[in-house]
Motif scaffolding. Sequence first.
Motif, PDB file in Angstrom:
ATOM      1  N   ASN A 305       5.280  -7.657  -3.165  1.00  0.00           N
ATOM      2  CA  ASN A 305       6.416  -7.318  -3.579  1.00  0.00           C
ATOM      3  C   ASN A 305       7.243  -6.228  -3.367  1.00  0.00           C
ATOM      4  OD1 ASN A 305       6.654  -9.656  -5.767  1.00  0.00           O
ATOM      5  ND2 ASN A 305       4.606  -8.962  -5.918  1.00  0.00           N
ATOM      6  N   PRO A 306       7.683  -6.231  -1.986  1.00  0.00           N
ATOM      7  CA  PRO A 306       8.295  -4.723  -1.529  1.00  0.00           C
ATOM      8  C   PRO A 306       9.287  -4.076  -2.537  1.00  0.00           C
ATOM      9  CG  PRO A 306       8.520  -6.740   0.095  1.00  0.00           C
ATOM     10  CD  PRO A 306       7.752  -7.206  -1.041  1.00  0.00           C
ATOM     11  N   GLU A 307      10.065  -5.260  -2.754  1.00  0.00           N
ATOM     12  CA  GLU A 307      11.173  -4.640  -3.787  1.00  0.00           C
ATOM     13  C   GLU A 307      10.774  -3.766  -4.876  1.00  0.00           C
ATOM     14  OE1 GLU A 307      10.285  -7.860  -3.407  1.00  0.00           O
ATOM     15  OE2 GLU A 307       9.785  -8.409  -5.646  1.00  0.00           O
ATOM     16  N   VAL A 308       9.507  -4.128  -5.657  1.00  0.00           N
ATOM     17  CA  VAL A 308       8.958  -3.405  -6.400  1.00  0.00           C
ATOM     18  C   VAL A 308       8.502  -2.234  -6.142  1.00  0.00           C
ATOM     19  CG1 VAL A 308       7.141  -3.178  -8.265  1.00  0.00           C
ATOM     20  CG2 VAL A 308       7.953  -5.365  -7.844  1.00  0.00           C
ATOM     21  N   GLN A 309       7.878  -2.006  -4.849  1.00  0.00           N
ATOM     22  CA  GLN A 309       7.735  -0.636  -4.184  1.00  0.00           C
ATOM     23  C   GLN A 309       9.062   0.180  -4.086  1.00  0.00           C
ATOM     24  OE1 GLN A 309       5.192  -0.246  -0.702  1.00  0.00           O
ATOM     25  NE2 GLN A 309       4.806  -2.524  -0.601  1.00  0.00           N
ATOM     26  N   THR A 310      10.018  -0.400  -3.736  1.00  0.00           N
ATOM     27  CA  THR A 310      11.140   0.338  -3.393  1.00  0.00           C
ATOM     28  C   THR A 310      11.533   0.872  -4.655  1.00  0.00           C
ATOM     29  OG1 THR A 310      11.730  -1.217  -1.580  1.00  0.00           O
ATOM     30  CG2 THR A 310      13.382   0.503  -2.360  1.00  0.00           C
ATOM     31  N   ARG A 311      11.781   0.206  -5.875  1.00  0.00           N
ATOM     32  CA  ARG A 311      12.214   0.887  -7.184  1.00  0.00           C
ATOM     33  C   ARG A 311      11.464   1.845  -7.493  1.00  0.00           C
ATOM     34  NH1 ARG A 311      14.304  -2.822 -12.247  1.00  0.00           N
ATOM     35  NH2 ARG A 311      14.270  -0.747 -13.965  1.00  0.00           N
ATOM     36  N   ALA A 312       9.860   1.685  -7.510  1.00  0.00           N
ATOM     37  CA  ALA A 312       9.055   2.547  -8.041  1.00  0.00           C
ATOM     38  C   ALA A 312       9.201   3.856  -7.161  1.00  0.00           C
ATOM     39  CB  ALA A 312       7.618   2.035  -8.102  1.00  0.00           C
ATOM     40  N   GLN A 313       9.186   3.722  -5.770  1.00  0.00           N
ATOM     41  CA  GLN A 313       9.351   4.784  -4.886  1.00  0.00           C
ATOM     42  C   GLN A 313      10.644   5.716  -5.279  1.00  0.00           C
ATOM     43  OE1 GLN A 313       8.627   2.593  -1.415  1.00  0.00           O
ATOM     44  NE2 GLN A 313       6.734   3.558  -1.134  1.00  0.00           N
ATOM     45  N   ILE A 337       5.910   2.957 -13.233  1.00  0.00           N
ATOM     46  CA  ILE A 337       4.592   2.994 -12.767  1.00  0.00           C
ATOM     47  C   ILE A 337       3.804   2.094 -13.853  1.00  0.00           C
ATOM     48  CG2 ILE A 337       2.636   4.028 -11.868  1.00  0.00           C
ATOM     49  CD1 ILE A 337       5.188   4.183 -10.125  1.00  0.00           C
ATOM     50  N   ASP A 338       4.145   2.768 -14.963  1.00  0.00           N
ATOM     51  CA  ASP A 338       3.396   1.997 -16.371  1.00  0.00           C
ATOM     52  C   ASP A 338       3.599   0.523 -16.221  1.00  0.00           C
ATOM     53  OD1 ASP A 338       1.509   3.407 -17.788  1.00  0.00           O
ATOM     54  OD2 ASP A 338       3.270   4.668 -18.697  1.00  0.00           O
ATOM     55  N   ALA A 339       4.843   0.065 -16.051  1.00  0.00           N
ATOM     56  CA  ALA A 339       5.210  -1.313 -16.136  1.00  0.00           C
ATOM     57  C   ALA A 339       4.637  -2.130 -14.992  1.00  0.00           C
ATOM     58  CB  ALA A 339       6.628  -1.640 -16.053  1.00  0.00           C
ATOM     59  N   ILE A 340       4.364  -1.523 -13.852  1.00  0.00           N
ATOM     60  CA  ILE A 340       3.492  -2.120 -12.665  1.00  0.00           C
ATOM     61  C   ILE A 340       2.195  -2.537 -13.228  1.00  0.00           C
ATOM     62  CG2 ILE A 340       2.719  -2.005 -10.485  1.00  0.00           C
ATOM     63  CD1 ILE A 340       5.292  -0.340  -9.772  1.00  0.00           C
ATOM     64  N   PRO A 393       6.332 -16.806 -16.039  1.00  0.00           N
ATOM     65  CA  PRO A 393       4.872 -15.987 -16.018  1.00  0.00           C
ATOM     66  C   PRO A 393       4.336 -16.086 -14.744  1.00  0.00           C
ATOM     67  CG  PRO A 393       4.621 -18.297 -17.018  1.00  0.00           C
ATOM     68  CD  PRO A 393       6.240 -18.271 -16.854  1.00  0.00           C
ATOM     69  N   MET A 394       4.548 -16.927 -13.847  1.00  0.00           N
ATOM     70  CA  MET A 394       3.735 -16.718 -12.367  1.00  0.00           C
ATOM     71  C   MET A 394       4.642 -15.806 -11.435  1.00  0.00           C
ATOM     72  SD  MET A 394       1.414 -18.780 -13.307  1.00  0.00           S
ATOM     73  CE  MET A 394       0.319 -18.837 -11.834  1.00  0.00           C
ATOM     74  N   LYS A 395       5.657 -15.097 -11.860  1.00  0.00           N
ATOM     75  CA  LYS A 395       6.428 -14.075 -11.268  1.00  0.00           C
ATOM     76  C   LYS A 395       5.826 -12.758 -11.361  1.00  0.00           C
ATOM     77  CE  LYS A 395      10.254 -16.728  -9.620  1.00  0.00           C
ATOM     78  NZ  LYS A 395      11.525 -16.989 -10.063  1.00  0.00           N
ATOM     79  N   PHE A 396       5.780 -11.877 -10.422  1.00  0.00           N
ATOM     80  CA  PHE A 396       5.465 -10.678 -10.552  1.00  0.00           C
ATOM     81  C   PHE A 396       6.649  -9.564 -11.277  1.00  0.00           C
ATOM     82  CE2 PHE A 396       4.420  -5.967  -9.249  1.00  0.00           C
ATOM     83  CZ  PHE A 396       3.146  -5.905  -9.900  1.00  0.00           C
ATOM     84  N   LYS A 397       6.805  -9.467 -12.114  1.00  0.00           N
ATOM     85  CA  LYS A 397       8.368  -8.957 -12.720  1.00  0.00           C
ATOM     86  C   LYS A 397       7.924  -7.665 -13.629  1.00  0.00           C
ATOM     87  CE  LYS A 397      11.638 -11.708 -13.995  1.00  0.00           C
ATOM     88  NZ  LYS A 397      12.495 -12.620 -14.903  1.00  0.00           N
ATOM     89  N   PRO A 398       7.373  -6.608 -13.294  1.00  0.00           N
ATOM     90  CA  PRO A 398       7.313  -5.352 -14.040  1.00  0.00           C
ATOM     91  C   PRO A 398       8.273  -5.055 -14.836  1.00  0.00           C
ATOM     92  CG  PRO A 398       6.935  -4.795 -11.609  1.00  0.00           C
ATOM     93  CD  PRO A 398       7.465  -6.098 -11.602  1.00  0.00           C
ATOM     94  N   SER A 444       3.668   7.320  -3.576  1.00  0.00           N
ATOM     95  CA  SER A 444       4.477   8.480  -3.253  1.00  0.00           C
ATOM     96  C   SER A 444       4.347   8.903  -1.943  1.00  0.00           C
ATOM     97  CB  SER A 444       3.997   9.513  -4.535  1.00  0.00           C
ATOM     98  OG  SER A 444       3.052  10.103  -4.166  1.00  0.00           O
ATOM     99  N   VAL A 445       3.331   8.333  -1.109  1.00  0.00           N
ATOM    100  CA  VAL A 445       2.874   8.740  -0.030  1.00  0.00           C
ATOM    101  C   VAL A 445       2.956   7.478   0.883  1.00  0.00           C
ATOM    102  CG1 VAL A 445       1.090   9.750   1.575  1.00  0.00           C
ATOM    103  CG2 VAL A 445       1.346  10.323  -0.763  1.00  0.00           C
ATOM    104  N   PHE A 446       2.628   6.442   0.689  1.00  0.00           N
ATOM    105  CA  PHE A 446       2.552   5.312   1.531  1.00  0.00           C
ATOM    106  C   PHE A 446       3.555   4.341   1.225  1.00  0.00           C
ATOM    107  CE2 PHE A 446      -1.858   6.808   1.344  1.00  0.00           C
ATOM    108  CZ  PHE A 446      -1.941   7.009   2.728  1.00  0.00           C
ATOM    109  N   ASP A 447       4.041   3.502   2.264  1.00  0.00           N
ATOM    110  CA  ASP A 447       4.549   2.266   2.124  1.00  0.00           C
ATOM    111  C   ASP A 447       3.672   1.410   2.541  1.00  0.00           C
ATOM    112  OD1 ASP A 447       7.418   2.792   1.735  1.00  0.00           O
ATOM    113  OD2 ASP A 447       7.575   3.102   3.873  1.00  0.00           O
TER     114      ASP A 447
END
Length: 509
Positions: A305-313, A337-340, A393-398, A444-447
């Motif tokens: 879920n790259p879009e989740v990464q982008t939002r968290a970063q 991050i907690d939501a993830i 429920p089957m989707k990853f939606k923090p 915070s460091v990696f993609d």
Amino acid sequence: MDTPIPLPLAVLTAVFFLYFRWRRLSTQPLPPGPRGLPVIGSLWDIVTDKDDKPRHLKYLDLGKNVCGDHLVVLNSAKATDELLEKRSINYSDRPVMRYSDKWKAHRRIFNQYFKQQAVVSYYPVHRKGVLVFLNKILNNPESLNAHARDYAGAMILQITYGITSEEEKAYFVQVADLANQSFIAGVNHGSFMVDYFPFLKHIPYRFFVIDLQVAWFPGAGFKQKAAVWAKHVSDMNHNPWRLLKSSMANGTAMPSVATNGLERLNSDQEEMEPFIQHVCAVAYGAGADTTVALLLASLLALVRNPEVQTRAQAEIDEVVGSSRLPDFQDRDKLPYIDAILKETQRLYPALPLSIDHCSMDDDIYEGYFIPKGTTVIGNAWAILHDEKTYPEPMKFKPERFLKEEGKSTPPDSALYAFGFGRRICPGRFLALDAAWLMVACVLSVFDINKTFDAEGNEIEVVFEHSPGAINLKKAKKGLGSPANFGLMSNSSEIPGLIENVPGGLAILT
Ligand code: HEM
């Protein structure tokens, strides 16, 4: 003056009372479940565990009677709240580690060292551990699974026994891995035929040729395994303890739960030493694999879920910047991050069927009879995938866990992913701290990207369900590393910070 009731009359009254109570309860129907076959009931629905059909899916509509052995699966939060929480006095037993004074003494010691206020003192261990983890990922991203195991194993070994040497850690992580195999394979009732046919305990497990490691009687194979596992579990209990005692004797022991526990004992409390030893072994055994499952599931969910990464970063950039790593004091300001983590535990609970509880007395629930001794399973997976509570429920939606004005959030997945009632996981605060810092620092460091095969095609991350209780995630077999960790271009000073951590750094507080 009162006339005392004669003893025989009192006994008779009690017997009648118990009999009629039993009659009233036992005439109620058993809970509904799939129709079983004659004699063996629903046995075949339970013991099979095919890779492509996760075992917990089979339980979705259960209340079973298997060969006269009662098994009830609670598939809703309503049922677990009512039975495992509100009636926990009746549902806190287990086939092993019974609900007893001994268990209560263990639990008291456990809580003393792992309750929410206590785990704050382990922050320095997490901080050093995460630096080592990031360094290993930077230098050898191929071995993600091994690095996650080292991170969780090293953390627990240091906290419980003060073990910091690389060699000792490597050895003890392996000992715990072996001991955990027995837990994973056997923890849920019904993993072995002996759970339903106790006479199998009395069948010798080898036939004629001593070295022939083949069970000669169908279903008796558990005995071979049990013999091997008993040795692994004993190693896990005794080996690190021996090392600890000798390092205490020669004055080299590092502060830990074990040293603290032993130092606090008065000379007349020697009988408590085995309790402290056991608490350390259980923490080390119960904490490692479960935490690894959460770490890997979180990272692989991020790859998918790259879009989740982008939002968290973006959140980390705003709150922490790029000149240092996130730390625990940032936690309140990094709700995504907690939501993830909440969403990871919801979608991929490490123990989908939790650990079996057992009823201590006959009971009635919603008109159904639950006999004493029934194995009661809280189906965390079903509860956490209930679409009325967690739409799609089957989707990853923090974001479903983010607090927003005018919107109510669903129950935190930790309420179910860590079990129920009085037996709820006592290590949950420690595990969540370890996972939170790791996920925040990695982001915070990696993609984290997908990897490519020899033809340059992106490799899909496939989550596999391991047989047994713990739901470890990994990329599909044979595909090498599940994820590609690329340093983020904007993390200007952090790479230097990680690169300067020697691979074999001992974690010292
Ligand atoms: C993400 C990591 C973890 C998960 C998902 C997890 C999950 C669970 C679950 C579902 C149970 C069963 C609760 C029940 O019977 O209702 C449990 C029990 C337990 N866990 Fe954890 N756990 C984790 C980490 C840890 C850690 C780090 C420790 C130790 C420091 C630990 C120690 C224990 C112990 C001792 C029990 C047995 C409690 C009892 O029988 O009274 N766990 N855990």
